[in-house]
Every structure is written in structure tokens, then in C-alpha cells.
Design an enzyme around this catalytic site. Structure first.
Site, PDB file in Angstrom:
ATOM      1  N   SER A   8       7.055   2.388  -1.020  1.00 47.01           N
ATOM      2  CA  SER A   8       7.180   1.965  -2.448  1.00 47.01           C
ATOM      3  C   SER A   8       8.151   1.199  -2.891  1.00 47.01           C
ATOM      4  O   SER A   8       9.526   1.450  -2.335  1.00 47.01           O
ATOM      5  CB  SER A   8       7.430   3.425  -3.098  1.00 47.01           C
TER       6      SER A   8
ATOM      7  N   GLY B 149      -3.921   0.569  -2.885  1.00 45.61           N
ATOM      8  CA  GLY B 149      -3.685   1.555  -1.946  1.00 45.61           C
ATOM      9  C   GLY B 149      -3.955   3.054  -2.329  1.00 45.61           C
ATOM     10  O   GLY B 149      -3.611   3.371  -3.552  1.00 45.61           O
TER      11      GLY B 149
ATOM     12  N   LYS C 220      -1.896   5.482  -2.082  1.00 50.70           N
ATOM     13  CA  LYS C 220      -0.756   6.219  -2.801  1.00 50.70           C
ATOM     14  C   LYS C 220      -0.917   6.200  -4.022  1.00 50.70           C
ATOM     15  O   LYS C 220      -0.445   7.413  -4.415  1.00 50.70           O
ATOM     16  CB  LYS C 220       0.358   5.377  -2.229  1.00 50.70           C
TER      17      LYS C 220
ATOM     18  N   HIS D  58       2.014  -3.681   0.663  1.00 48.37           N
ATOM     19  CA  HIS D  58       1.331  -4.599   0.169  1.00 48.37           C
ATOM     20  C   HIS D  58       0.745  -5.716   1.291  1.00 48.37           C
ATOM     21  O   HIS D  58      -0.354  -6.083   0.947  1.00 48.37           O
ATOM     22  CB  HIS D  58       2.289  -5.464  -0.691  1.00 48.37           C
TER      23      HIS D  58
ATOM     24  N   GLY E  93       5.336  -7.356  -7.464  1.00 53.77           N
ATOM     25  CA  GLY E  93       6.379  -7.706  -6.706  1.00 53.77           C
ATOM     26  C   GLY E  93       7.185  -6.940  -5.928  1.00 53.77           C
ATOM     27  O   GLY E  93       6.613  -5.803  -5.912  1.00 53.77           O
TER      28      GLY E  93
ATOM     29  N   GLN F 282       2.667  -0.988 -18.992  1.00 59.26           N
ATOM     30  CA  GLN F 282       2.469   0.316 -18.399  1.00 59.26           C
ATOM     31  C   GLN F 282       3.953   0.894 -18.229  1.00 59.26           C
ATOM     32  O   GLN F 282       4.081   1.977 -17.490  1.00 59.26           O
ATOM     33  CB  GLN F 282       1.912   0.149 -17.002  1.00 59.26           C
TER      34      GLN F 282
ATOM     35  N   VAL G 253       0.498   3.379   3.515  1.00 57.79           N
ATOM     36  CA  VAL G 253       1.366   2.907   4.481  1.00 57.79           C
ATOM     37  C   VAL G 253       2.699   3.859   4.388  1.00 57.79           C
ATOM     38  O   VAL G 253       3.403   3.893   3.213  1.00 57.79           O
ATOM     39  CB  VAL G 253       1.607   1.420   4.440  1.00 57.79           C
TER      40      VAL G 253
END
Length: 307
Positions: A191, A153, A155, A42, A36, A66, A182
Site C-alpha cells: 500500500s 486490486g 486489496k 501497481h 500515484g 474521496q 500483492v
């Protein structure tokens, strides 16, 4: 004439997801997994998946496995209406937004996927058990969505590596596709955690991308030059509490030696104010070296290149 994009079908249960999947015209489905708080990063993943596949499923699930006991699960941003607007604009077919009891119907799962040694270094050293939780939920969502491809991604480089290894080692019939990081116009990697940054924090955080750029620009001169150039940027910003700055092999996450020539990962993690951020850049070390967007699909030699 104005055209409108149909809103995705929203599924909250396993049965609703199965019905939504059955309603798609093709079995050519890609999945983009999120927690989310969607942003342009995204959206880029979704658009990349949309270009290659007939249908796209987005999962929105804040996975408790996590998050450690002292981490930010409770304050993680929840923006479902805004997330749906992004999914609609990007042409998502199905959004699967389950609650934890749907994903883990028996409560805390007794059997989990182990990330192994690769999950115990870098991010894993700072967040014990984190990648076991990531791989467990990714594995479950790959089964539930029955996707042919999954988009992630660059990242989250260590996560991407571990997902690739899980898919390969456990024979998941899924293609894992990486999409370049991105960034905002000022270079900050997008982020969901950027929303925690104050105005001052945001300025401090820019040292991470500056350090990566400096390291990539020095790549032609070898590993020591990369590390030195990146470190020089970081030490000039005392408000950035650096957890690690590493130049590692993209398949093993082991530090590359000075003689190394080839593809490598320059990665950094730091606490900015109350927020921990990560960033990285793939690069080629040695003559003709420099930054890459993503790693090539050419297998990397275990020894890490030629002397």
C-alpha cells in the site's frame, strides 16, 4: 545486446489524452487507475493488463473527492518521477496525469455517482462519502480513457465490488478485472500508505495478514471458526486499534450466518500508529474451504449458499 523500453506518452489535459489515444495502433486499451506513489502492486496490475491488451493507459490522479476533511490528502506521497520509472519498465503506453481542474473543470461537481447502501458500510461507515468520490472519478476516467478493460486490486475489495456494480448497473461498456493482492515477503499487503509506518508500526501491522491467514485456515470449520481464529490473532497485538473484522458475503457485504457455505470475504481495518490500514482475503467457507486469490466469476446466490 541491451534493449530499452520507451517512456510512456504523458498527457496532462483532455486534449493531450485524446491525441495520445488517437496515436495508439489499436483500440484495444486497458486502464489502470492510481493515485500515484506506485509500487509493485501497481506494477502487477499493469503487467496483467499488458498480457491481455495491445495498449495500457495508467492514470495518476490524487482525487480530492474521496478524501474527507480530516484525511491525509495533503501528506499523501507524491513520487511522479519514480512512478514514471515503474510505468516505463512495465510497458505503459500513456500516462494521464491531470490536475483537479482538468478532471473537474467546473470545480466541485454538482452531480456525483452514489455508491448507495453498499457504500455506507465497512469503509464507508468510517469514511462517509468516500465511495461516492471514488465512483465519480472512476466513471469519469473510464469515459476519458475509453478503455475496454479496467484493472483493480483485490486489496481494495469493497471498492472493487462497488466499481463492478456501477459498471453493471449503469451499463458501462467495460470489463472490470480483479488482480490478487500483492504482498511483501513478510505478508504485509502493499500500500502507498505503508510509507507512513515506523519500524515498530510495521511489525505491529503484520498482525493483519496473520489474522487473515488464521481465519482462512479455519474456514473448513465454518464462519464462527473463521472469525474466532482471526480475532485471537488481533487481540494479541494491543497496539493495533481494530476498526472492524468481518466475514461477509462477497456481493452484499452482509455478515454470513453460521450455516453459510460458499465464497466469503474476510476483511479487517485497523489503525497502526497514525496510519489506517485495510486488508482482506477471499475464501471458501465449509468442507474443502480455504483462501482464494480472487473471487470466481460464478454468481453467488443471494442467500449465501446452502444450509
Amino acid at each position: 545486446m541491451t534493449t530499452t523500453t520507451a517512456a510512456p506518452v504523458v498527457a496532462h489535459t483532455r486534449a493531450e489524452l485524446e491525441a495520445a489515444r488517437e496515436g495508439l495502433a489499436s483500440r484495444d486499451v486497458a486502464v489502470v487507475m492510481t493515485m500515484g506513489a506506485l509500487h509493485e502492486g501497481h506494477a502487477r496490475l499493469i503487467r496483467a493488463a499488458r498480457q491481455r491488451h495491445a495498449h495500457v493507459v495508467v492514470t495518476i490522479f490524487l482525487n480530492p473527492l474521496q478524501f474527507g476533511p480530516k484525511e491525509d490528502l495533503s501528506r499523501y506521497p507524491r513520487t511522479f518521477e519514480d512512478d514514471m520509472a515503474i510505468c516505463t519498465a512495465a510497458g505503459v503506453d500513456v500516462v494521464f496525469a491531470p490536475t483537479p481542474d482538468v478532471v473537474y473543470p467546473d470545480g466541485d461537481p454538482g452531480v456525483r455517482v452514489s455508491a448507495g447502501p453498499l457504500g455506507e458500510v465497512l469503509e464507508g461507515a468510517s469514511r462517509p462519502g468516500h465511495f461516492d468520490g471514488v465512483l465519480t472519478v472512476v466513471g469519469k476516467l473510464l469515459h476519458l480513457t475509453a478503455a475496454r478493460s479496467a484493472y483493480f486490486g483485490q486489496k481494495d475489495a469493497q471498492q472493487l465490488l462497488l466499481i463492478r456494480r456501477m459498471v453493471r448497473d449503469l451499463d458501462f461498456p467495460v470489463e472490470v478485472v480483479s488482480v490478487p493482492t500483492v504482498r511483501e515477503e513478510d505478508g504485509l499487503a502493499m500500500s502507498s500508505r505503508n510509507t507512513y509506518l515506523t519500524e515498530t508500526d510495521r511489525e505491529v501491522a503484520l498482525c493483519l495478514s496473520r489474522a487473515l491467514r488464521a481465519g482462512a485456515e479455519a474456514a473448513v470449520f465454518g464462519p464462527s471458526a473463521v472469525r474466532r481464529a482471526a480475532r485471537e490473532v488481533l487481540v494479541e497485538e494491543p497496539l493495533a486499534l481494530v476498526d472492524y473484522l468481518v466475514l461477509v458475503h462477497p456481493d452484499t457485504l452482509a455478515d454470513v450466518p453460521e450455516w453459510y457455505r460458499g465464497q466469503a470475504l474476510l476483511a479487517v481495518a485497523a489503525r497502526i500508529g497514525t496510519t489506517r490500514l485495510i486488508d482482506n482475503t477471499p475464501l471458501v467457507v465449509g468442507p474443502g474451504g480455504g483462501a482464494l486469490e480472487v473471487f470466481s466469476d460464478v454468481p453467488h446466490a443471494p442467500g449465501g449458499g446452502a444450509r
